[in-house]
Design a protein around this motif. Structure first.
Motif, PDB file in Angstrom:
ATOM      1  N   SER A   1       0.811  -1.305   0.012  1.00  0.00           N
ATOM      2  CA  SER A   1       0.070   0.044   0.059  1.00  0.00           C
ATOM      3  C   SER A   1       0.820   1.241  -0.137  1.00  0.00           C
ATOM      4  O   SER A   1       0.673   2.203  -0.501  1.00  0.00           O
ATOM      5  CB  SER A   1      -0.883   0.070   1.002  1.00  0.00           C
ATOM      6  OG  SER A   1      -0.270   0.089   2.208  1.00  0.00           O
TER       7      SER A   1
ATOM      8  N   THR B   1      -9.615  -7.595  -6.942  1.00  0.00           N
ATOM      9  CA  THR B   1      -8.229  -7.682  -6.239  1.00  0.00           C
ATOM     10  C   THR B   1      -7.468  -8.998  -6.599  1.00  0.00           C
ATOM     11  O   THR B   1      -8.267  -9.923  -6.711  1.00  0.00           O
ATOM     12  CB  THR B   1      -8.709  -7.724  -4.865  1.00  0.00           C
ATOM     13  OG1 THR B   1      -9.465  -8.648  -4.334  1.00  0.00           O
ATOM     14  CG2 THR B   1      -9.096  -6.161  -4.033  1.00  0.00           C
TER      15      THR B   1
ATOM     16  N   ARG C   1      -4.417 -11.391  -4.948  1.00  0.00           N
ATOM     17  CA  ARG C   1      -3.651 -11.893  -3.898  1.00  0.00           C
ATOM     18  C   ARG C   1      -2.134 -12.186  -4.490  1.00  0.00           C
ATOM     19  O   ARG C   1      -1.968 -12.989  -5.199  1.00  0.00           O
ATOM     20  CB  ARG C   1      -4.139 -13.269  -3.049  1.00  0.00           C
ATOM     21  CG  ARG C   1      -3.346 -13.193  -1.794  1.00  0.00           C
ATOM     22  CD  ARG C   1      -4.047 -14.200  -0.906  1.00  0.00           C
ATOM     23  NE  ARG C   1      -5.433 -13.226  -0.191  1.00  0.00           N
ATOM     24  CZ  ARG C   1      -5.369 -12.653   0.908  1.00  0.00           C
ATOM     25  NH1 ARG C   1      -4.431 -12.681   1.517  1.00  0.00           N
ATOM     26  NH2 ARG C   1      -6.605 -12.269   1.027  1.00  0.00           N
TER      27      ARG C   1
ATOM     28  N   VAL D   1      -2.606  -8.016  -0.385  1.00  0.00           N
ATOM     29  CA  VAL D   1      -3.695  -8.000  -1.677  1.00  0.00           C
ATOM     30  C   VAL D   1      -3.239  -6.602  -2.217  1.00  0.00           C
ATOM     31  O   VAL D   1      -3.038  -5.631  -1.786  1.00  0.00           O
ATOM     32  CB  VAL D   1      -4.978  -7.784  -0.800  1.00  0.00           C
ATOM     33  CG1 VAL D   1      -6.168  -7.481  -1.601  1.00  0.00           C
ATOM     34  CG2 VAL D   1      -4.943  -9.067   0.065  1.00  0.00           C
TER      35      VAL D   1
ATOM     36  N   GLN E   1      -9.523   6.043  -4.958  1.00  0.00           N
ATOM     37  CA  GLN E   1      -9.162   5.136  -3.771  1.00  0.00           C
ATOM     38  C   GLN E   1      -9.935   5.825  -2.311  1.00  0.00           C
ATOM     39  O   GLN E   1     -10.651   4.908  -1.738  1.00  0.00           O
ATOM     40  CB  GLN E   1      -7.782   5.577  -3.184  1.00  0.00           C
ATOM     41  CG  GLN E   1      -6.856   5.037  -4.193  1.00  0.00           C
ATOM     42  CD  GLN E   1      -6.546   3.472  -4.159  1.00  0.00           C
ATOM     43  OE1 GLN E   1      -7.074   2.864  -3.911  1.00  0.00           O
ATOM     44  NE2 GLN E   1      -5.200   3.287  -4.911  1.00  0.00           N
ATOM     45  N   VAL E   2     -10.082   7.054  -2.382  1.00  0.00           N
ATOM     46  CA  VAL E   2     -11.031   7.870  -1.303  1.00  0.00           C
ATOM     47  C   VAL E   2     -11.746   8.722  -2.183  1.00  0.00           C
ATOM     48  O   VAL E   2     -11.543   9.443  -2.935  1.00  0.00           O
ATOM     49  CB  VAL E   2      -9.911   8.518  -0.494  1.00  0.00           C
ATOM     50  CG1 VAL E   2     -10.612   9.380   0.601  1.00  0.00           C
ATOM     51  CG2 VAL E   2      -8.928   7.789   0.068  1.00  0.00           C
ATOM     52  N   PRO E   3     -13.263   8.652  -1.620  1.00  0.00           N
ATOM     53  CA  PRO E   3     -14.069   9.583  -2.149  1.00  0.00           C
ATOM     54  C   PRO E   3     -13.775  10.869  -2.156  1.00  0.00           C
ATOM     55  O   PRO E   3     -12.988  11.497  -1.423  1.00  0.00           O
ATOM     56  CB  PRO E   3     -15.297   9.427  -1.031  1.00  0.00           C
ATOM     57  CG  PRO E   3     -15.274   8.093  -0.854  1.00  0.00           C
ATOM     58  CD  PRO E   3     -13.833   7.868  -0.522  1.00  0.00           C
TER      59      PRO E   3
ATOM     60  N   GLN F   1       2.625   5.111   6.359  1.00  0.00           N
ATOM     61  CA  GLN F   1       1.915   3.781   6.435  1.00  0.00           C
ATOM     62  C   GLN F   1       2.292   2.974   7.603  1.00  0.00           C
ATOM     63  O   GLN F   1       1.548   2.456   8.532  1.00  0.00           O
ATOM     64  CB  GLN F   1       1.979   3.011   5.122  1.00  0.00           C
ATOM     65  CG  GLN F   1       1.181   3.707   3.734  1.00  0.00           C
ATOM     66  CD  GLN F   1      -0.309   3.910   3.864  1.00  0.00           C
ATOM     67  OE1 GLN F   1      -0.512   4.806   4.838  1.00  0.00           O
ATOM     68  NE2 GLN F   1      -0.941   3.216   3.418  1.00  0.00           N
TER      69      GLN F   1
ATOM     70  N   THR G   1      -5.631   2.863   4.018  1.00  0.00           N
ATOM     71  CA  THR G   1      -5.264   1.391   4.105  1.00  0.00           C
ATOM     72  C   THR G   1      -4.424   0.897   5.312  1.00  0.00           C
ATOM     73  O   THR G   1      -4.914  -0.094   5.926  1.00  0.00           O
ATOM     74  CB  THR G   1      -4.147   1.343   2.928  1.00  0.00           C
ATOM     75  OG1 THR G   1      -4.694   1.958   1.814  1.00  0.00           O
ATOM     76  CG2 THR G   1      -3.864  -0.029   2.471  1.00  0.00           C
TER      77      THR G   1
ATOM     78  N   GLN H   1      -5.812  -2.050   7.893  1.00  0.00           N
ATOM     79  CA  GLN H   1      -4.838  -3.394   8.272  1.00  0.00           C
ATOM     80  C   GLN H   1      -4.914  -3.452   9.573  1.00  0.00           C
ATOM     81  O   GLN H   1      -4.839  -4.588  10.113  1.00  0.00           O
ATOM     82  CB  GLN H   1      -3.401  -3.234   7.841  1.00  0.00           C
ATOM     83  CG  GLN H   1      -3.521  -3.152   6.289  1.00  0.00           C
ATOM     84  CD  GLN H   1      -2.291  -3.348   5.692  1.00  0.00           C
ATOM     85  OE1 GLN H   1      -1.682  -4.356   6.196  1.00  0.00           O
ATOM     86  NE2 GLN H   1      -1.611  -2.442   5.032  1.00  0.00           N
TER      87      GLN H   1
ATOM     88  N   SER I   1     -14.313   4.442   1.953  1.00  0.00           N
ATOM     89  CA  SER I   1     -13.118   3.769   1.322  1.00  0.00           C
ATOM     90  C   SER I   1     -12.480   2.767   2.418  1.00  0.00           C
ATOM     91  O   SER I   1     -11.952   1.816   2.084  1.00  0.00           O
ATOM     92  CB  SER I   1     -11.993   4.955   1.146  1.00  0.00           C
ATOM     93  OG  SER I   1     -11.776   5.808   2.458  1.00  0.00           O
TER      94      SER I   1
ATOM     95  N   GLN J   1     -14.232  -0.174   1.517  1.00  0.00           N
ATOM     96  CA  GLN J   1     -13.608  -1.080   0.309  1.00  0.00           C
ATOM     97  C   GLN J   1     -12.300  -1.578   0.792  1.00  0.00           C
ATOM     98  O   GLN J   1     -12.027  -2.872   0.188  1.00  0.00           O
ATOM     99  CB  GLN J   1     -13.444   0.295  -0.658  1.00  0.00           C
ATOM    100  CG  GLN J   1     -12.923  -0.417  -2.047  1.00  0.00           C
ATOM    101  CD  GLN J   1     -14.161  -0.962  -2.769  1.00  0.00           C
ATOM    102  OE1 GLN J   1     -15.038  -0.342  -3.195  1.00  0.00           O
ATOM    103  NE2 GLN J   1     -13.955  -2.352  -2.996  1.00  0.00           N
ATOM    104  N   LYS J   2     -11.594  -1.023   1.629  1.00  0.00           N
ATOM    105  CA  LYS J   2     -10.165  -1.698   1.918  1.00  0.00           C
ATOM    106  C   LYS J   2     -10.447  -2.762   2.604  1.00  0.00           C
ATOM    107  O   LYS J   2      -9.689  -3.528   2.677  1.00  0.00           O
ATOM    108  CB  LYS J   2      -9.323  -0.504   2.817  1.00  0.00           C
ATOM    109  CG  LYS J   2      -8.986   0.553   1.896  1.00  0.00           C
ATOM    110  CD  LYS J   2      -7.829   0.344   0.844  1.00  0.00           C
ATOM    111  CE  LYS J   2      -7.364   1.465   0.057  1.00  0.00           C
ATOM    112  NZ  LYS J   2      -6.535   0.729  -1.054  1.00  0.00           N
TER     113      LYS J   2
ATOM    114  N   ASP K   1     -11.334  -5.361   0.335  1.00  0.00           N
ATOM    115  CA  ASP K   1      -9.946  -5.845  -0.293  1.00  0.00           C
ATOM    116  C   ASP K   1      -9.152  -6.705   0.632  1.00  0.00           C
ATOM    117  O   ASP K   1      -8.292  -7.538   0.125  1.00  0.00           O
ATOM    118  CB  ASP K   1      -9.215  -4.855  -0.640  1.00  0.00           C
ATOM    119  CG  ASP K   1     -10.066  -3.722  -1.879  1.00  0.00           C
ATOM    120  OD1 ASP K   1     -10.898  -4.188  -2.273  1.00  0.00           O
ATOM    121  OD2 ASP K   1      -9.235  -2.775  -2.097  1.00  0.00           O
ATOM    122  N   LEU K   2      -8.837  -6.597   1.914  1.00  0.00           N
ATOM    123  CA  LEU K   2      -7.942  -7.168   2.739  1.00  0.00           C
ATOM    124  C   LEU K   2      -8.845  -8.651   3.011  1.00  0.00           C
ATOM    125  O   LEU K   2      -8.038  -9.421   3.976  1.00  0.00           O
ATOM    126  CB  LEU K   2      -7.726  -6.386   4.137  1.00  0.00           C
ATOM    127  CG  LEU K   2      -6.869  -5.251   3.954  1.00  0.00           C
ATOM    128  CD1 LEU K   2      -6.843  -4.399   5.058  1.00  0.00           C
ATOM    129  CD2 LEU K   2      -5.430  -5.857   3.369  1.00  0.00           C
ATOM    130  N   GLY K   3      -9.829  -8.963   2.570  1.00  0.00           N
ATOM    131  CA  GLY K   3     -10.597 -10.176   2.704  1.00  0.00           C
ATOM    132  C   GLY K   3     -11.284 -10.395   3.644  1.00  0.00           C
ATOM    133  O   GLY K   3     -11.931 -11.275   4.319  1.00  0.00           O
TER     134      GLY K   3
END
Lengths: 294, 453
Positions: free
Chosen positions: A12, A132, A134, A140, A214-216, A255, B268, B272, B293, B296-297, B300-302
Motif C-alpha cells: 500500500s 483484487t 493476492r 492484496v 481510492q478515497v471519495p 503507512q 489502508t 490493516q 473507502s 472498500q479496503k 480488499d483485505l479479505g
C-alpha cells in the motif's frame, strides 16, 4: 507486526508513494523552473479531480480516459494562466512574495471549488471494475492500485525525460539556472515558466484523480497535496528522481507508523523526517548543492 | 469576524427573514410534498409536521387535520404574513478549514428549515432571522464567534457540531443565558445537565449500547469478537472506552481499538489494523467520506463480516455507493426519503427540495440532525410567547416535547434530568435493491445518561 501486515503495508505504501510523487513532482517542476514554492499545487489536484467527475459520464474506460485527458489539458492551461496572470507579475520580487501569493491563491481556490462543486463528497468509480489479486506471499492489491502504479511510474518516467533530457527540459533548466543569461539568449522566460506551471498542474490532476479513485472526493483532498510537500523536501526540491524516492520514503513512514502507532504518529514522524533532512542535508537526498554566487 | 460568509443557495447573506404562519406552513409543506394545492386553516406555532408541548403548557399541534391549540406559554399565530420584529437565531460551525464540508452542509439544513418556516409566515407572527458564524473548528475562534452572535441579539444557537468547540463556548453562552442546541456536545458536558446546553442526536460516546446490541442481534450471539475504530475525538474515544467497559457484562471480546482521524485521507494502514485478530464484526465511528473507502479496503483485505458505523456516517450516498448488504449505519432520523408518507419526513424532503439541497440531504449524514436541532429551537420559540428572549427559549427548551411526526424515531424531548434527545437509533443497510432498515427496523436506545459497566 505480522509478516502479512508488513507485506500489505509495503504494497500500500508503493501505491500511496506513486500518488505522492505525482504531487511532489509538481512542486519540484515549478521550483526548478522558477524557484517558487507553489502552495497552489494541491488546489490543482482538487480542481482536476472535481472537473474529472463533472466531465465523466458512464463507467466506460473511454469515458474515464477522455475525461482525464480533458481535465489534464484544462487544468494544465489553468496552471499556465495562474502563472501568467498572477505569479509572473511578481517576478523580481523576493521569492517569499511569490510563495505567499500561491498560499493566498490556494486558500481562495478551496472556497472557489466549494462554490463551483459544493462540499458534498463524490465517489469516483474506478476505470475498470474493482477486483483484487493476492500477490505471492499474501499481500492484496486491487486493479486500481496496479493501474495507478503503472500509470504513475510511466508518467514520472516521461516527465523525467521531458524535464531533464528533452530540449524542453534543457531550456527550462537553462532558464532556471540563469534567467538573465537565458533572456539575453532569446529565451522567453514567461513562456517557459508557464510551461513548467502547466506541467505541474497536469501532474497534479493525475494525482488527484488517482487518489479519488481510492478515497471519495471532497475538498479535504487538498490535505493530501500538502502532505506530499515533504516528499519534495526529502528528495530535494530540484530533483525529479529525488521526489520519486522522497515520496516513497514518505509513504513508507506514514503507512508503517500508522500501523504501528496510529494515525497521529504518522503525521509527526513524516514532518520529523523533513526536519531531520533540513537539519542534516538541507538540499534533500538528491538535491543539488546549495550555493550562492558572489 | 464576518457574519456574512455562508453559502446558502438562496442568498449570499446570512440574514434571512420572511413571513410565517403555522398551519399554512404545515399545509403548504404537505402540499409541496404531495404535489397538490392546499388551503389554510387556523394557525399553529411549531415547525412543519411537528407537535410541540411544554411541561406547563397545553400542546401545540400542527398537521393538516389537527386543530391548532395553544397553552399559556405557546400563543398561537395567525396565517397573516409576519410583520413583527424577527427572532434571531444562529448557526455556528466550521465554515472553513478541514471540516468546512460538514459546516456548510449543516448550514444548508438549518437554512432550508428557516426558509421553509419563513415562507409560511414565521413563528408567532415573527420572521426568523438566521445568522451564521464560522468557528473554523478552533475553540478561540468559536468563543469570538459566540460573543459576536450574542452581541447581535440571537436567542439561541444551533451548533457547533464539534464537541471541543461546544465545550469551549459554553461558558460564554451560559453567561448570556443563550442556549446552544448542538449535534456535537461531549458526554461530560451533558451529564450532569447544564441549563443552556442541549444535544439533539446521539453523541459519539453514547452509541456503545445501541451498536453492540445491534451487533449481538445481527450475529445471533453475545460472545462475539470485535475490532473498534472510534473517531479520534474526545467523544469518539469515550465511545471506544464505553464499548470496552460494556464487554465485561455483555460477553463480547474487544480485539483492539484503532482511533481514526476525522479526515484520515488514505485509510489502508488503518484498515490493516482493524482486520487483525480475525474479528467477527467491526464497529467504527467514521464520517461518510472515509467510511466508503474504509469499507472498500476492509473488503480488499479479505474481511467478509459485518461493518457497523455510527450515525455520523450513514448517508444514502454511502449505502448506494457501496451496495454491500453487510455494511450498516445507525440513523437517528429518517434520511431523505421522497416516498415517505410521514408528515414530518415529507416536510423535511419539501424543505430540502425548496432549498435545492436534495443532494446534500442525501450525502451528509448530519444534515438531518441539524434540521432536527432547528426543529427543537423553533419549537421552543413557538412555545415561549410573543416576547421571546434568550432566557425564555432556554426555559422552553428545558421542558420541550416535540412530536416530529415520523422524522425521528422518538419525539424531541428534554427534561430536567436529560438534555439529550433524538437518541433512538435504527440501523440501515443496502438490502439488495435499496437502503432499508436492518433487523426489521428494531429501535436501539442509549444516551449519555445510560450507565455503562
Amino acid at each position: 507486526m505480522s509478516f502479512q501486515t508488513a507485506y500489505n503495508t509495503l504494497v500500500s505504501s508503493m501505491v500511496l508513494g506513486v500518488i505522492y510523487s505525482l504531487v511532489a513532482l509538481g512542486y519540484v517542476v515549478v521550483y526548478r523552473a522558477s524557484r517558487v514554492f507553489s502552495f497552489v499545487q494541491p488546489q490543482f489536484m482538487l480542481f482536476g479531480a472535481f472537473l474529472f467527475t463533472t466531465l465523466r459520464h458512464g463507467t466506460s474506460v473511454v469515458s474515464f480516459l477522455v475525461s482525464l485527458l480533458v481535465s489534464v489539458v484544462v487544468i494544465g492551461a489553468l496552471g499556465a494562466a495562474v502563472y501568467i496572470l498572477v505569479v509572473h507579475r511578481s517576478l523580481g520580487q523576493p521569492h517569499w512574495v511569490q510563495m505567499v501569493l500561491t498560499m493566498g491563491l490556494g486558500i481562495a481556490g478551496i472556497n472557489i471549488a466549494q462554490l463551483i462543486w459544493g462540499s458534498e463528497f463524490r465517489v469516483v468509480p474506478p476505470m475498470l471494475e474493482h477486483i483484487t489479486w493476492r500477490l505471492p506471499g499474501g499481500a492484496v492489491v486491487s486493479r486500481s492500485d496496479v493501474t495507478i502504479v503503472i500509470m504513475g511510474v510511466a508518467l514520472c518516467g516521461a516527465l523525467y525525460w521531458l524535464l531533464t533530457v528533452s530540449p524542453l527540459g534543457v531550456r527550462l533548466r537553462a532558464t532556471a539556472e540563469n534567467p538573465t543569461l537565458a533572456s539575453y539568449a532569446g529565451v522567453r522566460l514567461g513562456v517557459w515558466f508557464s510551461v513548467a506551471w502547466a506541467i505541474a498542474a497536469a501532474a497534479a490532476v493525475v494525482a488527484g484523480v488517482s487518489y479519488s479513485v481510492q478515497v471519495p472526493l471532497d475538498p479535504t483532498l487538498v490535505e493530501v497535496g500538502l502532505i506530499a510537500f515533504p516528499a519534495a523536501m526529502i528528495g530535494g526540491m530540484d530533483s525529479i528522481e529525488g521526489c520519486f524516492v522522497g515520496a516513497l520514503i514518505l509513504a513508507l513512514i506514514r503507512q508503517f507508523s500508522t500501523v504501528l502507532w496510529g494515525a497521529e504518529a504518522s503525521i509527526a514522524l513524516s514532518f520529523g523526517a523533513v526536519l531531520a533532512i533540513l537539519v542534516f542535508r538541507p538540499r534533500g537526498l538528491f538535491g543539488a548543492p546549495i550555493s550562492d554566487r558572489v | 469576524m464576518d457574519t456574512d460568509t455562508h453559502t446558502g443557495r438562496t442568498s449570499n447573506r446570512h440574514r434571512r427573514r420572511a413571513a410565517f404562519s403555522g398551519a399554512a406552513l404545515t399545509l403548504s409543506l404537505l402540499a409541496a410534498a404531495c404535489g397538490s394545492d392546499s388551503g389554510s386553516s387556523d394557525a399553529t406555532t411549531v415547525p412543519a409536521g411537528t407537535t410541540a408541548t411544554t411541561a406547563a403548557a397545553a400542546p401545540v399541534t400542527t398537521g393538516a387535520a389537527a386543530p391548532a391549540t395553544t397553552g399559556a406559554a405557546a400563543p398561537a399565530t395567525t396565517a397573516e404574513p409576519a410583520n413583527k420584529d424577527p427572532y434571531k437565531i444562529a448557526y455556528m460551525g466550521p465554515l472553513s478549514g478541514t471540516l468546512a464540508g460538514l459546516g456548510t452542509s449543516q448550514l444548508k439544513a438549518i437554512t432550508s428549515l428557516v426558509d421553509q418556516t419563513n415562507k409560511a409566515g414565521g413563528v408567532n407572527g415573527h420572521p426568523i432571522e438566521l445568522l451564521s458564524e464560522d468557528d473554523a473548528t478552533d475553540p478561540a475562534k468559536g468563543i469570538t464567534a459566540a460573543r459576536s452572535l450574542i452581541d447581535k441579539g440571537v436567542i439561541a444557537i444551533v451548533g457547533p457540531p464539534v464537541s471541543s468547540i461546544s465545550v469551549a463556548v459554553l461558558p460564554t453562552t451560559t453567561r448570556a443565558n443563550v442556549s446552544i442546541v448542538t449535534v456535537g456536545a461531549s458526554p461530560d458536558s451533558l451529564n450532569p445537565v447544564q441549563k443552556t446546553l442541549f444535544q439533539v442526536d446521539q453523541t459519539s460516546a453514547s452509541q456503545a449500547v445501541p451498536m453492540t446490541g445491534f451487533a449481538a442481534d445481527l450475529l445471533g450471539k453475545k460472545d462475539f469478537k470485535a475490532q473498534l475504530g472510534p473517531i479520534d475525538t474526545p467523544s469518539g474515544l469515550a465511545w471506544g472506552e464505553n464499548v470496552k467497559k460494556l464487554a465485561a457484562t455483555a460477553g463480547y471480546t474487544v480485539l483492539g481499538t484503532t482511533p481514526i482521524p476525522v479526515a484520515p485521507g488514505d485509510v489502508t494502514a488503518l484498515a490493516q489494523k482493524l482486520v487483525q485478530g480475525s474479528p467477527e464484526v467491526i464497529l467504527v465511528e467514521m464520517t461518510d467520506v472515509p467510511y466508503v473507502s474504509m469499507v472498500q479496503k476492509l473488503r480488499d483485505l479479505g474481511y467478509k463480516g459485518p461493518i457497523i458505523n455510527f450515525q455520523g456516517g450513514s448517508s444514502a450516498t454511502v449505502f448506494n455507493s457501496l451496495k454491500d448488504p453487510d455494511v450498516y449505519g445507525a440513523r437517528t432520523y429518517n434520511h431523505y426519503d421522497p416516498t415517505s408518507t410521514e408528515p414530518g419526513e415529507m416536510a423535511f424532503v419539501a424543505a430540502a427540495k425548496a432549498a435545492g439541497t436534495e443532494q446534500t440531504a442525501q450525502s451528509a449524514s448530519l444534515y438531518g440532525s441539524v434540521y432536527g436541532a432547528g426543529l427543537a429551537v423553533l419549537g421552543a420559540i413557538a412555545t415561549c410567547g410573543d416576547t421571546c428572549d434568550a432566557g425564555a427559549v432556554t426555559d422552553a427548551l428545558g421542558t420541550l416535547e416535540l412530536d416530529t411526526k415520523g422524522f425521528t424515531f422518538n419525539p424531541l424531548k428534554f427534561s430536567a434530568d436529560s438534555h439529550q434527545t433524538m437518541s433512538d437509533e435504527v440501523f440501515f443497510h443496502w438490502d439488495g435493491s435499496k437502503v432499508a432498515a436492518g433487523n426489521d427496523g428494531k429501535v436501539y436506545s442509549g444516551d449519555v445518561y445510560t450507565k455503562i459497566g
